[in-house]
Design an enzyme around this catalytic site. Structure first.
Site, PDB file in Angstrom:
ATOM      1  N   ARG A 113     -15.707  34.165  -4.724  1.00 45.57           N
ATOM      2  CA  ARG A 113     -14.808  35.137  -4.084  1.00 45.57           C
ATOM      3  C   ARG A 113     -13.750  34.340  -3.323  1.00 45.57           C
ATOM      4  NH1 ARG A 113     -14.134  37.165   0.891  1.00 45.57           N
ATOM      5  NH2 ARG A 113     -13.534  39.354   1.136  1.00 45.57           N
ATOM      6  N   LYS A 136     -12.872  29.376   4.673  1.00 45.79           N
ATOM      7  CA  LYS A 136     -13.755  29.524   5.830  1.00 45.79           C
ATOM      8  C   LYS A 136     -13.647  28.342   6.792  1.00 45.79           C
ATOM      9  CE  LYS A 136     -16.541  33.278   4.369  1.00 45.79           C
ATOM     10  NZ  LYS A 136     -17.722  33.793   3.722  1.00 45.79           N
TER      11      LYS A 136
HETATM   12  N1  PMM Z   1     -16.924  36.625   3.230  1.00 47.91           N
HETATM   13  C1  PMM Z   1     -16.041  37.430   3.855  1.00 47.91           C
HETATM   14  C2  PMM Z   1     -15.896  38.770   3.448  1.00 47.91           C
HETATM   15  N2  PMM Z   1     -16.631  39.262   2.439  1.00 47.91           N
HETATM   16  N3  PMM Z   1     -18.246  38.970   0.752  1.00 47.91           N
HETATM   17  C3  PMM Z   1     -19.138  38.192   0.136  1.00 47.91           C
HETATM   18  N4  PMM Z   1     -19.893  38.701  -0.863  1.00 47.91           N
HETATM   19  N5  PMM Z   1     -19.348  36.900   0.490  1.00 47.91           N
HETATM   20  C4  PMM Z   1     -18.646  36.321   1.495  1.00 47.91           C
HETATM   21  O1  PMM Z   1     -18.880  35.126   1.789  1.00 47.91           O
HETATM   22  C5  PMM Z   1     -17.688  37.120   2.203  1.00 47.91           C
HETATM   23  C6  PMM Z   1     -17.507  38.462   1.781  1.00 47.91           C
HETATM   24  C7  PMM Z   1     -15.222  36.913   4.990  1.00 47.91           C
HETATM   25  O2  PMM Z   1     -13.976  36.405   4.636  1.00 47.91           O
HETATM   26  P1  PMM Z   1     -12.576  37.263   4.466  1.00 47.91           P
HETATM   27  O3  PMM Z   1     -12.755  38.625   5.045  1.00 47.91           O
HETATM   28  O4  PMM Z   1     -11.504  36.530   5.144  1.00 47.91           O
HETATM   29  O5  PMM Z   1     -12.265  37.313   3.038  1.00 47.91           O
END
Ligand code: PMM
Length: 274
Positions: free
Chosen positions: A250, A211
């Site tokens: 995650r 992030k």
């Molecule tokens: N962040 C992203 C996508 N999904 N789900 C959860 N539970 N927590 C998060 O912090 C989260 C998520 C955004 O990042 P990405 O799409 O690049 O993986």
């Protein structure tokens, strides 16, 4: 022995994710990537068909299902625990019917009021993130007098609403939603106050991987800071979060967090043996 923090590996089946630049967009490539993450030690694979990066446009529901479902089916057929990153009831329902066992809803049930009933009926785990609106408005809503107090209170409100919709307490996992209507300072405060979130009594998931706040930290220190260079910093967050007893992290780079969590686990076990 305390139970180990789980590693949830990310498979974004999107052409426009900020963190991996649409690398896994083709179905076959996404499936192969999911298998690689499992080989590297992922406990769960999180499949998503909609980008949530700041400013992203929403994808049509049918398109989201077409992206996600074949990947879920293939990974489930291989015996994997599969989570689906979606804010839509129809996508969640299709994925759970295909054998997914976790619904990861970054809106915590706010984006689609029909989603909680699907989760309640099918009995899956439900990751409930703190959220204040879709990608086009979330930056404007990153305004807090007391970020930890407000995030905890708003998550508490979500839990009460979800329970009223029939979701059982054991299904719920809480996530502070790092980066979702939060700037770097908010994210660091929430991580520093992680004990308070864990103390609510639900399993906790942390999604810090690649992030922007990690990029900012690295850039300030003069290090490479583009998303692909944020994995070591991500692994450090995984170790520290594991030390706080979170249920799962995650992450995009599974191998680094698996090692980081092993270290945290060995450390905790040695403390417990004292
Ligand atoms: N962040 C992203 C996508 N999904 N789900 C959860 N539970 N927590 C998060 O912090 C989260 C998520 C955004 O990042 P990405 O799409 O690049 O993986």
């Amino acid at each position: 022995m305390t139970s180990r923090t789980l590693v949830m590996g990310v498979v974004n089946v999107t052409p426009d994710s900020f963190s991996d630049g649409g690398q896994w967009f083709e179905t076959d490539v996404a499936i192969a990537h999911g298998r690689t993450l499992l080989e590297q030690g992922a406990d769960i694979v999180d499949v998503g068909g909609e980008s949530t990066r700041p400013g992203a446009q929403r994808v049509a529901q049918d398109e989201e299902i077409d992206r996600v479902l074949p990947v879920v089916q293939a990974l489930v057929a291989g015996g994997a625990q599969v989570s689906v990153d979606t804010m839509r009831a129809a996508v969640a329902d299709a994925a759970l019917q295909a054998g997914a066992t976790v619904i990861n809803d970054v809106s915590g049930g706010l984006a689609d009021p029909d989603l909680p009933a699907v989760v309640a009926e099918r009995g899956s785990r439900y990751v409930v993130s703190h959220w204040r609106g879709h990608s086009d408005v979330m930056t404007d809503r990153a305004v807090y007098a007391d970020v930890t107090g407000e995030v905890l209170a708003e998550l508490g409100d979500r839990v009460a609403a979800l329970r009223a919709d029939g979701v059982r307490a054991e299904q719920i996992v809480l996530d502070p939603g790092l980066g979702f209507a939060k700037d770097a300072e908010h994210n660091w405060r929430l991580l520093a106050d992680l004990d308070q979130l864990v103390a609510l009594g639900h399993p906790v998931l942390i999604g810090a991987s690649r992030k922007r706040f990690l990029g900012q930290l690295l850039a300030e220190a003069g290090s490479e800071s583009m998303p692909a260079f944020r994995d070591r910093a991500t692994a450090a967050v995984s170790a520290l979060a594991a030390a706080k007893g979170v249920w799962a992290v995650r992450v995009h780079d599974v191998a680094g967090s698996v090692d980081a969590i092993r270290v945290a686990q060995a450390w905790r076990e040695a403390e417990n043996e004292r």
